[in-house]
Scaffold this active site. Structure first.
Site: not given
Length: 296
Positions: A15, A140, A206, A245, A247, A262
């Site tokens: 990443e 990611s 992205y 964060r 998910d 995250n």
């Protein structure tokens, strides 16, 4: 004297490029806030950066994945009395381990899709098709595959093992993608992600225009509040600090399933944390300022 902020980015993880984008955005915000900013990018040897890091009032950790997010750098900075942003080493390590963090969520009463962990490419599993194959400690969606038929199983497992030492087989949940930002222990408006692909993959994450974002997500007030409270409890239960964060996947029957937390979420133009806090009037600069203040 303006505050000295070192923005640490790059690193050896897959990443790396996303980290550099986060670092650039954070550096620009710090400059506009009047801080004395030094951007530091490295490939492998972060220990060589020690004199510059020790000279800073705070290090904004803009790394993603690998040693930057799994607790290694956090432990090293603490050992050298360096103040840095985000969660500590224990929470960072725990959240990078998807299997362990899912277990914590489940113990807190939050649903998460059934899963098994493989430690060898030829190890057997009992999760039935369809399922998701992914490295246990990557972000990611690197090395992630949704497997629908038997012919896809071996290539998916081999690909995942190319990106990590252990691989998760997780029951596939067909649902809406939701993400919840926590800042200072408080959950912010939920973002729903509508990717142009079947999955919110690396390209959709992205590439501007590849995904649609709805914030606040179109959910009932009752469901919204329940997801937000559960997220705050998971954040606390995992020992996270400052920001993060979570998910989720929301199934058609209204059940939601925790995927991961995250600890160093992206902070770029297409990132989700800035979108969530903007829904409550917090600009990107104010977000960066709050992260720094909460980390001191």
């Amino acid at each position: 004297m303006p505050m000295k902020v070192v923005v640490l980015m790059g690193g050896p993880s897959e990443e790396c490029e996303v980290s550099k984008a986060t670092g650039a955005a954070v550096s620009a915000a710090c400059r506009s806030l009047g801080y004395d900013v030094l951007k530091l990018s490295f490939q492998d040897n972060y220990e060589a950066l020690l004199p510059k890091l020790k000279n800073a009032d705070i290090v904004f950790n803009a790394l993603h994945g690998g040693m930057g997010e799994n607790g290694e750098i956090q432990a090293w900075m603490e050992g050298n009395l360096i103040v840095y942003t985000g969660s500590g080493p224990e929470a960072s390590e725990l959240c990078m381990d998807k299997s362990r963090s899912k277990a914590v969520a489940r113990n807190l009463g939050v649903k998460t899709a059934d899963w098994e962990l493989l430690h060898h490419v030829y190890e057997t599993h009992s999760i039935g098709l369809p399922f998701v194959v992914k490295p246990n400690t990557q972000g990611s969606t690197v090395g992630l595959t949704v497997v629908h038929n038997k012919n896809e199983i071996k290539p998916a497992i081999k690909d995942a093992f190319a990106h990590g030492k252990s691989v998760m087989i997780e029951k596939y949940i067909n649902g809406r993608e939701l993400t919840v930002t926590v800042l200072g222990g408080k959950a912010y408006p939920i973002v729903e992600i509508q990717p142009s692909h079947d999955l919110y993959d690396y390209e959709c994450k992205y590439t501007p225009g590849m995904s649609k974002y709805i914030c606040p997500a179109d959910l009932s007030p009752k469901l919204t509040n329940k997801i937000k409270r559960d997220t705050e409890n998971i954040f606390k239960g995992l020992g996270c600090e400052v920001y993060g964060r979570a998910d989720y996947l929301l199934a058609d029957d209204g059940q939601y399933f925790f995927l991961e937390m995250n600890t160093l979420p992206g902070m770029t133009d297409t990132s989700l944390v800035p979108k969530a806090v903007a829904a409550e009037g917090l600009s990107f600069e104010k977000l960066v300022k709050k992260i720094i203040k909460l980390s001191q």
